[in-house]
Motif scaffolding. Sequence first.
Motif, mmCIF file in Angstrom:
data_model
loop_
_atom_site.group_PDB
_atom_site.id
_atom_site.type_symbol
_atom_site.label_atom_id
_atom_site.label_comp_id
_atom_site.label_asym_id
_atom_site.label_seq_id
_atom_site.Cartn_x
_atom_site.Cartn_y
_atom_site.Cartn_z
ATOM 1 N N GLU A 193 23.802 59.145 1.785
ATOM 2 C CA GLU A 193 23.828 60.571 2.783
ATOM 3 C C GLU A 193 24.225 61.966 1.740
ATOM 4 O OE1 GLU A 193 25.808 60.159 7.244
ATOM 5 O OE2 GLU A 193 27.223 61.041 5.078
ATOM 6 N N GLN A 194 24.307 62.771 1.302
ATOM 7 C CA GLN A 194 24.801 63.857 0.176
ATOM 8 C C GLN A 194 25.600 64.580 0.712
ATOM 9 O OE1 GLN A 194 21.502 64.406 -3.018
ATOM 10 N NE2 GLN A 194 22.376 66.605 -1.810
ATOM 11 N N LEU A 195 26.791 64.769 0.136
ATOM 12 C CA LEU A 195 27.747 64.996 0.821
ATOM 13 C C LEU A 195 28.327 66.524 0.233
ATOM 14 C CD1 LEU A 195 29.681 61.675 2.289
ATOM 15 C CD2 LEU A 195 27.960 63.218 3.880
ATOM 16 N N PRO A 196 28.208 67.512 0.060
ATOM 17 C CA PRO A 196 28.251 68.681 -0.349
ATOM 18 C C PRO A 196 29.911 69.105 -0.589
ATOM 19 C CG PRO A 196 27.120 69.398 1.692
ATOM 20 C CD PRO A 196 26.776 67.921 1.594
ATOM 21 N N GLY A 197 30.270 69.255 0.932
ATOM 22 C CA GLY A 197 32.019 68.909 0.922
ATOM 23 C C GLY A 197 32.625 68.523 0.132
ATOM 24 N N SER A 198 32.218 67.098 0.195
ATOM 25 C CA SER A 198 32.840 65.981 -1.177
ATOM 26 C C SER A 198 33.271 66.132 -2.170
ATOM 27 C CB SER A 198 33.411 65.057 0.344
ATOM 28 O OG SER A 198 32.157 64.006 0.639
ATOM 29 N N ALA A 199 31.291 66.448 -1.735
ATOM 30 C CA ALA A 199 30.571 66.522 -3.568
ATOM 31 C C ALA A 199 30.562 64.981 -3.666
ATOM 32 C CB ALA A 199 31.109 66.868 -4.680
ATOM 33 N N GLU A 200 29.937 63.984 -2.771
ATOM 34 C CA GLU A 200 29.860 62.483 -3.410
ATOM 35 C C GLU A 200 28.566 62.097 -2.487
ATOM 36 O OE1 GLU A 200 32.897 60.084 -1.523
ATOM 37 O OE2 GLU A 200 32.966 61.100 -0.340
ATOM 38 N N ILE A 201 28.266 61.002 -2.727
ATOM 39 C CA ILE A 201 27.323 60.424 -1.857
ATOM 40 C C ILE A 201 27.518 58.671 -1.559
ATOM 41 C CG2 ILE A 201 25.300 58.515 -2.318
ATOM 42 C CD1 ILE A 201 24.820 59.715 -4.960
ATOM 43 N N LYS A 202 27.429 58.631 0.155
ATOM 44 C CA LYS A 202 27.708 57.792 0.941
ATOM 45 C C LYS A 202 26.947 56.987 1.553
ATOM 46 C CE LYS A 202 32.815 59.088 1.822
ATOM 47 N NZ LYS A 202 33.497 59.623 3.481
ATOM 48 N N ALA A 203 27.115 55.939 1.396
ATOM 49 C CA ALA A 203 25.291 54.970 1.705
ATOM 50 C C ALA A 203 25.901 53.842 2.242
ATOM 51 C CB ALA A 203 24.938 54.360 0.584
ATOM 52 N N THR A 204 25.388 53.308 3.011
ATOM 53 C CA THR A 204 25.174 51.983 3.445
ATOM 54 C C THR A 204 24.285 50.827 4.186
ATOM 55 O OG1 THR A 204 27.416 53.145 5.547
ATOM 56 C CG2 THR A 204 26.099 51.464 6.228
ATOM 57 N N PHE A 205 23.881 49.853 3.448
ATOM 58 C CA PHE A 205 22.968 48.563 3.384
ATOM 59 C C PHE A 205 24.321 47.632 4.457
ATOM 60 C CE2 PHE A 205 23.903 50.304 -0.911
ATOM 61 C CZ PHE A 205 23.105 51.550 -0.629
ATOM 62 N N SER A 206 22.833 47.319 5.378
ATOM 63 C CA SER A 206 22.541 46.498 6.370
ATOM 64 C C SER A 206 22.067 45.185 6.350
ATOM 65 C CB SER A 206 23.023 47.127 7.272
ATOM 66 O OG SER A 206 23.773 48.010 7.789
ATOM 67 N N LYS B 206 21.033 40.949 9.121
ATOM 68 C CA LYS B 206 21.848 40.873 10.436
ATOM 69 C C LYS B 206 23.239 40.054 9.690
ATOM 70 C CE LYS B 206 17.885 40.969 12.759
ATOM 71 N NZ LYS B 206 16.228 39.371 13.566
ATOM 72 N N ALA B 207 23.373 39.890 8.723
ATOM 73 C CA ALA B 207 24.585 38.452 8.196
ATOM 74 C C ALA B 207 25.880 39.781 7.374
ATOM 75 C CB ALA B 207 22.932 37.708 7.006
ATOM 76 N N CYS B 208 25.372 40.779 7.294
ATOM 77 C CA CYS B 208 26.170 41.436 6.348
ATOM 78 C C CYS B 208 26.343 43.370 6.024
ATOM 79 C CB CYS B 208 26.499 41.422 5.003
ATOM 80 S SG CYS B 208 25.259 41.157 3.441
ATOM 81 N N GLN B 209 27.166 43.825 5.990
ATOM 82 C CA GLN B 209 26.743 45.979 5.692
ATOM 83 C C GLN B 209 27.953 45.529 4.301
ATOM 84 O OE1 GLN B 209 29.131 47.694 8.783
ATOM 85 N NE2 GLN B 209 26.825 48.151 9.035
ATOM 86 N N VAL B 210 27.216 46.761 3.717
ATOM 87 C CA VAL B 210 27.812 46.932 2.615
ATOM 88 C C VAL B 210 28.093 47.920 2.345
ATOM 89 C CG1 VAL B 210 27.960 46.832 -0.229
ATOM 90 C CG2 VAL B 210 27.013 45.035 1.163
ATOM 91 N N HIS B 211 29.181 48.867 2.314
ATOM 92 C CA HIS B 211 29.433 50.574 1.781
ATOM 93 C C HIS B 211 29.739 50.734 0.875
ATOM 94 C CE1 HIS B 211 29.862 50.916 6.556
ATOM 95 N NE2 HIS B 211 30.485 50.048 5.836
#
Length: 756
Positions: free
Chosen positions: A108-121, A123-128
């Motif tokens: 996500e490209q977030l204009p309010g917080s001015a940041e990039i947030k991402a989630t990569f998943s 079956k075994a793990c998830q990274v934020h």
Amino acid sequence: MDIYKVFLLVLAFALNMTKIYSQQSMDQYKVIFTNPPQHVPTSKTPDAPIAGNGDIGVTMGGGPDSLRFYIGKNDFWRAYPVYPGGIALPGGLDILFKELKDASYYAEQLPGSAEIKATFSTKACQVHLSAWVAATANKIIIELRSDKKQIAHVRLWTVEGNGAITAHGNSPVTWVSRSFQTTKLLSWPTHIALAMNTEKDELILNPGETVRLVITVYTNHDTESWKNKAISEAIQVTDTFIKQLRWEHQTWWTNFWRLSHIDIGDTYFEKYYYQSQYLFACSSRKGKFAPGIWGPFITQDGAAWGGDYHLNYNYQAPYWASYSSNHICLTENFDQPLLDYMEAGRMFARKLLDCDGIYYPVGIGPKGLCTSMWPLTPEEMQEKYATRENTIDNGYKFLGQKINAVFSVGNMLMRYYSTYDKNYAQKIYPYLLACADFWEDYLTLEDGRYVIRMDHFNEVMPNKRNGGIWRDKLGDFNSTLSLGLVRMLFKGILDMSTFLAVDEVRHTHWSNILKKLSNYPIGVLDGRLSLKNMERGPQNKEVIASGLNRVSIHGLILPSGVMGPITDSVFNTILLGDVERWSHKQRIKGDWGNTLNNGIETCYPGAVRVGYPSDEILMHMKERIEMAVYPNSWIVQGGGGIETFAAVPLTINEMLLQSYEGVIRLFPNWNYQKDASFRGLRAYGAFLVTSSLKNGIIQNVDIISERGRLCKIENPWRNQSVQIVRDGKSAEILCGKWLQFPTIIGEKIELRVYTK
């Protein structure tokens, strides 16, 4: 606990809630990525998630298992006078996750917080992941969390080659540097250092813990101790420091978004409105180098056109929406490159044209740099332009145009009329005066009128398409672009010199130029009056009318602001007819106004100003956006890059509020069947205006006067009498189509329908 401490706690809570509300309300306009970027690296527009602080830009490329953050900076230039000089890529950061091979991609490209947030998943793990560029510091923060213990490999890197000198180290933190300092053609040196708050190339992510990477970035244009400062600040990073930095970051962006607001009941266009403003706020900042064609989002050396300051619209256009949006802070850096080039401009005017004043080539850079010389050898010239003649105009690319210096006066006047800031007027007045000196010399008085010869509507240059033959295209006479910009100049300098009480002795001559400047050329097209690009073409040939287009708009409507329905209603009707013809000229759906290559930021607000129906404009704009837009909301065109950031905000602002003709007009080109409101838009005269439209009736009009100037406004309620309320107290009652009243500095004025 004493009452003062209670007050501070309540205030802190209120401020914190304001920030949360601001972030949440603005983040509803986020954009979402479900696939890795496809156009990174690139010499033009990246399609990746991006963040920035107006100086440093971050572009997140790569996939989940091999992320690559490209780090750009507006002041990192390879200061050559020829391409491939221009802005260069400092380097970046790679983050490798072996466990994330074939992971899903969500960002996500977030204009309010001015940041990039991402989630990569998987079956075994998830990274934020969270990535942001601190709004108040030269720092990039990347935060990582995993639900499973794993190892991430990191590599801070810089770009080799192109004459750069590089270095690196990993003690006591990891750092890299890149310098341009010894090449023969270099106009001035540039050095940069990137330092990261770890000496390790392996990071262990434990479940539930956050790992923070902080990259500090400095150039020699920031500080003489650029390398030591980057390294020492990377060493000093602590969790407490990052929390403070995030608070400052959030405060800056909260204050930014509070400056103005629109609500038009259309989330599609509101998203592009706010994302476009986010992108430009990531690109431009007070006290920093101005952004070039691609801003700080550089993902490889050799950016198209050097990523330079292209003066025949590309450099100016990204700023246009910021004036009416009340984001003046983003325009503070615009003037400096133009002022720095004045010495060279005077030399060109005298040496090449025997004129006083300033004469600029098409492309410049910071610190008096010219970026647009012809190739330095006949052989290179032959290869690139199909002719060996590399001494055209003493080796510099003017491309047949004399308007490159005066074009920027449009932005200067937009800011001046929007703020009436005396210090600013004093700063840029010498530039306007130098432009006036040039055009006083260059104009020719013939048969009782001033004419403009050999200033060309389009760029004229040799290239492979025309076999290197170009001189037969020279000879434009009274280009519409030139006539409009020159009229803008002399009108503006008369206003500004009166404001500053200087050069009164020259007013008679300037007024005479305005009075006798040639009329805009008009012909007949499809049985009606229509605009010509120029009065006559090369070899004195007659030119047929072809209607209003992007280049003509620059001279007549935007940025010049010398024509409109109030200024000349008869001429405006001709221009409106030309805009109506655009729908019949579309080669393909979405190319309304011929904006696929260039001009979306010009043609759409230009159509608003002449009065073309707003619903039609928005329909065509949506088609144009869908035709070429990247997932990061960056509207793409064939020519330049960041100028498209102005397209949606400026178009909508002009629909809701106009003031460029000396009269404030509320909802001047809006469908009254659609509710809409705005807060804090800036009008000429240094007025901040708030208003709303509901059920076809303007509900409220609130005006803050920053400079205490006379206010003239079109009656929001037509023929009804209007009660003026000053700082909450009823004052005079006015009536008529045009309402005019004095103001004082800082006064808040409300307009209400008068009822006995």
